[in-house]
Design a protein around this motif. Structure first.
Motif, PDB file in Angstrom:
ATOM      1  N   ASP A  85      53.060 -27.300 -70.106  1.00  0.00           N
ATOM      2  CA  ASP A  85      53.343 -28.499 -69.316  1.00  0.00           C
ATOM      3  C   ASP A  85      52.244 -28.697 -68.279  1.00  0.00           C
ATOM      4  N   LYS A  86      52.172 -29.923 -67.752  1.00  0.00           N
ATOM      5  CA  LYS A  86      51.132 -30.280 -66.782  1.00  0.00           C
ATOM      6  C   LYS A  86      51.722 -31.203 -65.730  1.00  0.00           C
ATOM      7  N   ILE A  87      51.356 -30.950 -64.476  1.00  0.00           N
ATOM      8  CA  ILE A  87      51.746 -31.808 -63.358  1.00  0.00           C
ATOM      9  C   ILE A  87      50.457 -32.185 -62.641  1.00  0.00           C
ATOM     10  N   GLN A  91      53.257 -33.469 -55.831  1.00  0.00           N
ATOM     11  CA  GLN A  91      54.650 -33.787 -56.162  1.00  0.00           C
ATOM     12  C   GLN A  91      55.550 -33.068 -55.157  1.00  0.00           C
ATOM     13  N   LEU A  96      58.579 -30.605 -58.754  1.00  0.00           N
ATOM     14  CA  LEU A  96      57.929 -29.410 -59.304  1.00  0.00           C
ATOM     15  C   LEU A  96      58.965 -28.482 -59.932  1.00  0.00           C
ATOM     16  N   THR A  99      60.309 -29.492 -63.351  1.00  0.00           N
ATOM     17  CA  THR A  99      59.434 -29.114 -64.463  1.00  0.00           C
ATOM     18  C   THR A  99      59.452 -27.609 -64.688  1.00  0.00           C
ATOM     19  N   LYS A 102      62.447 -25.694 -66.508  1.00  0.00           N
ATOM     20  CA  LYS A 102      62.560 -25.798 -67.971  1.00  0.00           C
ATOM     21  C   LYS A 102      62.019 -24.560 -68.665  1.00  0.00           C
ATOM     22  N   TYR A 103      61.170 -23.805 -67.979  1.00  0.00           N
ATOM     23  CA  TYR A 103      60.477 -22.669 -68.616  1.00  0.00           C
ATOM     24  C   TYR A 103      60.885 -21.311 -68.052  1.00  0.00           C
TER      25      TYR A 103
END
Length: 104
Positions: A85-87, A91, A96, A99, A102-103
């Motif tokens: 993933d990428k942000i 933010q 943050l 995202t 999720k991992y």
């Protein structure tokens, strides 16, 4: 776990296990300075499940180039050595964590 710095030479070793958030930043970048305390807060809350690694793009252009980092701050989320993933840009913490969770 403490936030660690990585170089082009140590990058792959730092992201190889578990969930890792890599912060591509530079000292002259205003939004990078804004996101740093947010990452420290996240580290203090979920540092046992997450590793945070900082990469200075000015000193480590190879790592930034390999992942196509065009603007900073950019956060890449790695799971067992693979980017998942990428942000891009500053933010708030809630975004943050949305995202990152999720991992974890």
């Amino acid at each position: 776990m403490a936030i660690v710095s990585a170089s082009d030479q140590t990058f792959q070793n730092e992201v190889s296990n578990g969930t890792v958030v890599v912060d591509f930043w530079a000292p002259w970048c205003g939004p990078c300075k804004m996101i740093a305390p947010v990452l420290e807060e996240i580290d203090s809350e979920v540092g046992d499940k997450l590793k945070i690694v900082k990469v200075n793009v000015d000193e480590n252009p190879e790592s930034a180039g390999r992942f196509g980092i065009m603007s900073i701050p950019t956060l890449l989320v790695f799971k067992n050595g693979e980017p998942v993933d990428k942000i891009v840009g500053f933010q708030p913490k809630e975004a943050l964590m949305g995202t990152i969770n999720k991992y974890l």
